[in-house]
Design a protein around this motif. Structure first.
Motif, PDB file in Angstrom:
ATOM      1  N   GLN A  94       0.863  -1.187   0.000  1.00  0.00           N
ATOM      2  CA  GLN A  94       0.000   0.000   0.000  1.00  0.00           C
ATOM      3  C   GLN A  94       0.901   1.239   0.000  1.00  0.00           C
ATOM      4  OE1 GLN A  94      -3.126  -0.405   3.031  1.00  0.00           O
ATOM      5  NE2 GLN A  94      -2.947   1.775   3.409  1.00  0.00           N
ATOM      6  N   SER A  95       0.440   2.305  -0.643  1.00  0.00           N
ATOM      7  CA  SER A  95       1.202   3.558  -0.633  1.00  0.00           C
ATOM      8  C   SER A  95       1.208   4.171   0.762  1.00  0.00           C
ATOM      9  CB  SER A  95       0.589   4.561  -1.601  1.00  0.00           C
ATOM     10  OG  SER A  95       1.063   5.862  -1.317  1.00  0.00           O
ATOM     11  N   HIS A  96       2.335   4.808   1.119  1.00  0.00           N
ATOM     12  CA  HIS A  96       2.387   5.487   2.426  1.00  0.00           C
ATOM     13  C   HIS A  96       1.386   6.634   2.493  1.00  0.00           C
ATOM     14  CE1 HIS A  96       5.020   8.220   0.220  1.00  0.00           C
ATOM     15  NE2 HIS A  96       5.846   7.215  -0.026  1.00  0.00           N
ATOM     16  N   ALA A  97       0.952   7.101   1.320  1.00  0.00           N
ATOM     17  CA  ALA A  97      -0.036   8.192   1.322  1.00  0.00           C
ATOM     18  C   ALA A  97      -1.404   7.701   1.815  1.00  0.00           C
ATOM     19  CB  ALA A  97      -0.175   8.783  -0.082  1.00  0.00           C
ATOM     20  N   MET A  98      -1.565   6.379   1.918  1.00  0.00           N
ATOM     21  CA  MET A  98      -2.831   5.806   2.372  1.00  0.00           C
ATOM     22  C   MET A  98      -2.759   5.323   3.820  1.00  0.00           C
ATOM     23  SD  MET A  98      -4.705   6.030  -0.298  1.00  0.00           S
ATOM     24  CE  MET A  98      -6.066   4.861  -0.028  1.00  0.00           C
ATOM     25  N   MET A  99      -1.629   5.462   4.459  1.00  0.00           N
ATOM     26  CA  MET A  99      -1.504   4.874   5.804  1.00  0.00           C
ATOM     27  C   MET A  99      -2.400   5.624   6.783  1.00  0.00           C
ATOM     28  SD  MET A  99       2.448   5.985   6.657  1.00  0.00           S
ATOM     29  CE  MET A  99       2.972   7.706   6.681  1.00  0.00           C
ATOM     30  N   ASP A 100      -2.923   4.892   7.748  1.00  0.00           N
ATOM     31  CA  ASP A 100      -3.891   5.488   8.666  1.00  0.00           C
ATOM     32  C   ASP A 100      -3.732   4.880  10.058  1.00  0.00           C
ATOM     33  OD1 ASP A 100      -5.857   7.194   9.407  1.00  0.00           O
ATOM     34  OD2 ASP A 100      -7.516   5.924   8.714  1.00  0.00           O
ATOM     35  N   PHE A 101      -3.512   5.725  11.042  1.00  0.00           N
ATOM     36  CA  PHE A 101      -3.343   5.292  12.439  1.00  0.00           C
ATOM     37  C   PHE A 101      -4.018   6.314  13.347  1.00  0.00           C
ATOM     38  CE2 PHE A 101       0.117   3.440  10.067  1.00  0.00           C
ATOM     39  CZ  PHE A 101       0.208   2.152  10.575  1.00  0.00           C
ATOM     40  N   PRO A 102      -4.324   5.931  14.578  1.00  0.00           N
ATOM     41  CA  PRO A 102      -4.936   6.911  15.487  1.00  0.00           C
ATOM     42  C   PRO A 102      -3.979   8.075  15.782  1.00  0.00           C
ATOM     43  CG  PRO A 102      -5.159   4.668  16.353  1.00  0.00           C
ATOM     44  CD  PRO A 102      -4.226   4.592  15.190  1.00  0.00           C
ATOM     45  N   ALA A 103      -4.550   9.223  16.077  1.00  0.00           N
ATOM     46  CA  ALA A 103      -3.738  10.392  16.429  1.00  0.00           C
ATOM     47  C   ALA A 103      -2.852  10.077  17.635  1.00  0.00           C
ATOM     48  CB  ALA A 103      -4.645  11.583  16.746  1.00  0.00           C
ATOM     49  N   GLU A 104      -1.631  10.552  17.596  1.00  0.00           N
ATOM     50  CA  GLU A 104      -0.684  10.435  18.726  1.00  0.00           C
ATOM     51  C   GLU A 104      -0.473   8.989  19.177  1.00  0.00           C
ATOM     52  OE1 GLU A 104      -1.119  13.260  21.830  1.00  0.00           O
ATOM     53  OE2 GLU A 104      -1.734  14.873  20.496  1.00  0.00           O
ATOM     54  N   SER A 105      -0.392   8.077  18.220  1.00  0.00           N
ATOM     55  CA  SER A 105      -0.187   6.669  18.563  1.00  0.00           C
ATOM     56  C   SER A 105       1.190   6.139  18.156  1.00  0.00           C
ATOM     57  CB  SER A 105      -1.262   5.811  17.885  1.00  0.00           C
ATOM     58  OG  SER A 105      -1.111   5.858  16.475  1.00  0.00           O
ATOM     59  N   ILE A 106       1.961   6.959  17.437  1.00  0.00           N
ATOM     60  CA  ILE A 106       3.197   6.471  16.803  1.00  0.00           C
ATOM     61  C   ILE A 106       4.420   7.215  17.361  1.00  0.00           C
ATOM     62  CG2 ILE A 106       4.424   6.357  14.572  1.00  0.00           C
ATOM     63  CD1 ILE A 106       2.163   4.317  14.751  1.00  0.00           C
ATOM     64  N   ASP A 107       5.492   6.466  17.612  1.00  0.00           N
ATOM     65  CA  ASP A 107       6.699   7.048  18.211  1.00  0.00           C
ATOM     66  C   ASP A 107       7.687   7.578  17.182  1.00  0.00           C
ATOM     67  OD1 ASP A 107       6.548   6.339  21.248  1.00  0.00           O
ATOM     68  OD2 ASP A 107       5.880   4.537  20.191  1.00  0.00           O
ATOM     69  N   ALA A 108       7.742   6.933  16.018  1.00  0.00           N
ATOM     70  CA  ALA A 108       8.718   7.359  15.012  1.00  0.00           C
ATOM     71  C   ALA A 108       8.289   6.883  13.631  1.00  0.00           C
ATOM     72  CB  ALA A 108      10.112   6.824  15.339  1.00  0.00           C
ATOM     73  N   VAL A 109       8.660   7.670  12.618  1.00  0.00           N
ATOM     74  CA  VAL A 109       8.370   7.333  11.222  1.00  0.00           C
ATOM     75  C   VAL A 109       9.637   7.589  10.413  1.00  0.00           C
ATOM     76  CG1 VAL A 109       6.855   7.752   9.249  1.00  0.00           C
ATOM     77  CG2 VAL A 109       6.016   8.197  11.570  1.00  0.00           C
TER      78      VAL A 109
END
Lengths: 190, 190
Positions: free
Chosen positions: B78-93
């Motif tokens: 899947q394209s990274h432009a489609m990635m979807d996660f809850p707000a403030e749930s991720i530590d690093a990208v």
């Protein structure tokens, strides 16, 4: 959190300066970098510090005496454009471009003398040595100096030299940034 | 010596990622960053990795299995432009902009989708979290993407975000460089 830009400059220097090192503070200012460098070089090292304002030497001397570090530094009332050392004798050089904080803001470092000084510093530098330039460019003269210095360091031959830009991009008002030059090897002769 | 640019990117990530972290590899490629991230997040953390090429998922899966890390990663075709996660749930990208090494060089990341993806990543990011973008811009499309991304990150509001540029200035041939965005705080509401 990312470090403050002055702390990052110190981190770069700390990694390179061993006890016994000979280093230069090209722009003494109020003496904070001279004191920092004197702590790094230890009892057997030496800091050579330059400024054209007597006020800078007085403040710096005072700070050094307070920390019992005055034996580790030699202060010169002289422009960094006049500094002279043997080739490959120096481990690190720091420049803070701009004006002396809390003093006459018309006395600033100038593009031409700054580039002459960096050229000199490159000759003094040991292989493995480092020049750290903190560029303050919020003042009028600073913008011209910034461009000239950027252009000069971009032209340094790779892989003899490696030039790093470390800059915070989104704060307003031209925050200072770091240019750092490491000397990796002698020029290759074919 | 200054680190290689990919090693510097890893140093930045290492400092931020604790065991148990949830992190994203937006551009899986051959999977080296996914493996690196899987090592950092430990047994209780998770890596979410994206790529639009099946070849990328296959290589990455293979690498993960070899290191017994496959439980720590979820791979998305899947394209990274489609990635979807809850707000403030991720530590690093992490983003590696450019094309997949040793594959079809006409398939590159594109300015518009990259910026859309970075915007998404900013929303997923925890306060204290970090986005690392390694910009490869030696190819034609890369120069356009570089400018667009630079302009976008320069406009991010400070002090909510702090944007770092770490770039080697004097090697020829457009060497890759790092843009890193840390989320320092929530927006202030007056």
């Amino acid at each position: 959190m990312f470090p403050r830009i002055t702390d990052y400059a110190h981190q770069l220097l700390e990694q390179r300066i061993q006890p016994g090192a000979h280093v230069i503070d090209a722009t003494m200012g109020n003496g904070h970098d001279t004191v920092f460098l004197a702590q790094q070089v230890g009892e057997t090292g030496k800091v050579y510090s330059f400024d054209i304002q007597q006020q800078a030497l007085d403040s710096t001397r005072q700070l050094l005496v307070k920390r019992h570090l005055e034996q580790r530094a030699r202060l010169f009332l002289q422009s960094h454009a006049m500094m002279d050392f043997p080739a490959e004798s120096i481990d690190a050089v720091v420049f803070n471009l701009g004006y002396l904080p809390r003093s006459d803001k018309t006395i600033t470092t100038q593009a031409e003398t700054t580039i002459e000084s960096i050229k000199r510093a490159l000759r003094f530098l040991k292989v493995g040595g480092l020049i750290v330039v903190v560029v303050y460019w919020g003042h009028e003269q600073g913008k011209i100096e910034k461009q000239a210095v950027e252009q000069f360091v971009e032209g340094l031959p790779f892989p003899e030299f490696m030039v790093l830009r470390y800059q915070y991009m989104n704060p307003l008002n031209q925050p200072p940034f770091v240019l750092a030059i490491e000397r990796r090897r002698r020029p290759t002769v074919d």
